[in-house]
Design an enzyme around this catalytic site. Structure first.
Site, PDB file in Angstrom:
ATOM      1  N   ASP A   1       0.831  -1.211   0.000  1.00  0.00           N
ATOM      2  CA  ASP A   1       0.000   0.000   0.000  1.00  0.00           C
ATOM      3  C   ASP A   1       0.864   1.259   0.000  1.00  0.00           C
ATOM      4  OD1 ASP A   1      -2.384   1.366  -0.045  1.00  0.00           O
ATOM      5  OD2 ASP A   1      -2.636   1.364   2.140  1.00  0.00           O
TER       6      ASP A   1
ATOM      7  N   HIS B   1       2.254   3.335  -9.082  1.00  0.00           N
ATOM      8  CA  HIS B   1       2.041   1.907  -9.343  1.00  0.00           C
ATOM      9  C   HIS B   1       3.219   1.321 -10.130  1.00  0.00           C
ATOM     10  CE1 HIS B   1      -1.836   2.271  -7.584  1.00  0.00           C
ATOM     11  NE2 HIS B   1      -2.395   2.930  -8.573  1.00  0.00           N
TER      12      HIS B   1
ATOM     13  N   LEU C   1      10.156 -20.703  -5.033  1.00  0.00           N
ATOM     14  CA  LEU C   1       9.159 -19.880  -4.333  1.00  0.00           C
ATOM     15  C   LEU C   1       7.766 -20.024  -4.956  1.00  0.00           C
ATOM     16  CD1 LEU C   1       8.674 -17.369  -2.338  1.00  0.00           C
ATOM     17  CD2 LEU C   1       8.971 -15.971  -4.389  1.00  0.00           C
TER      18      LEU C   1
END
Ligand code: IPE
Ligand code: IPE
Ligand code: MG
Length: 248
Positions: free
Chosen positions: A18, A35, A129
């Site tokens: 955020d 972004h 991962l």
């Protein structure tokens, strides 16, 4: 890395990324620039997790509520997602990352849905991962999906209602098969869950930082992991019991 940190490395990290908009606004840039800068921070974080051998990383990229943002912002986020899928997947695949998307997909464009499927199929066999990207995701949506699935199982006679247990609910959720997150990180200063993984965060250690997402760098990840290594996870037991069991 100290012995203690090695021992206490989280198996699964979940992140609410955020603060992109505020990062941009502070620089008098459009939110979209925030972004874009956020994507660089995502790359850095994945690299940090791969290097440390962390098992799973779940990133909140776009919530079910984020569809309510102005059309222009949603549109530019979608453009960014399409580009990111094109530019990032090969490198992730090379690093043996297994990509999965969690969330309601139907609202995304056909091209994005196709990109999601293709990257999942390409990387499905990877043993590195596990990277879960939450897109169009909401914790309540996830629980409703699970309830629907379980109700269907019961109606069709494959599930006895009185035998329904927590494991079966877990197995019906988007993150089925993965351990619950050990560490939750939220950047941007807000101390809330914002409809992220409601079920899975039941016993997760919650770490909040004022840093805005694009500023979350290698040092910030290390700070969060060091904080996590200092937690004593008791899961309802006493401190003494926890020490005796070697979890301190
Ligand atoms: C998080 O940053 C990214 C998404 C929700 C897609 P924000 O866009 O929420 O940034 P702030 O919170 O407005 O600064
Ligand atoms: C949470 O951020 C969702 C993502 C980071 C994708 P928001 O910025 O949407 O959260 P709220 O609305 O401030 O709680
Ligand atoms: Mg925000």
């Amino acid at each position: 890395m100290t012995k203690n940190e090695g021992f206490s490395l989280p198996r699964h990290v979940a992140v609410i990324m955020d603060g992109n908009g505020r990062w941009a606004q502070r620089r008098l840039l459009p939110r979209q620039a925030g972004h874009r800068a956020g994507l660089t921070a995502v790359r850095r974080l994945i690299e940090g997790c791969v290097q440390r051998g962390i098992g799973a990383l779940t990133l909140f990229a776009f919530s079910s509520e984020n569809w309510q943002r102005p059309q222009g912002e949603v549109g530019s986020l979608m453009g960014l997602f399409v580009n990111a899928l094109e530019s990032e997947v090969a490198e992730l695949h090379k690093n043996r990352v297994c990509i999965r998307f969690i969330g309601a997909r139907a609202q995304f464009s056909a091209a994005l849905q196709q990109g999601m499927r293709a990257s999942e199929q390409l990387t499905a066999g990877n043993d590195g991962l596990v990277l879960n990207i939450a897109a169009g995701y909401g914790g309540r949506w996830d629980l409703v999906q699970a309830a629907r699935h379980l109700a269907t199982e019961a109606v069709d006679g494959r599930l006895r209602v009185e035998e329904l247990d927590e494991q079966q609910v877990s197995n019906s959720l988007a993150l089925a098969g993965l351990p619950d997150p050990d560490l939750f990180i939220r950047t941007g200063g807000e101390q809330r869950i914002s409809n992220f993984l409601l079920w899975n965060l039941a016993y997760t250690e919650l770490y909040f930082t004022e840093l805005l997402w694009p500023d979350f760098d290698a040092a910030a990840l290390q700070a969060a992991l060091s904080w996590f290594a200092q937690r004593q996870r008791r899961f309802g037991r006493t401190p003494e019991q926890t020490r005796d069991a070697g979890h301190a």
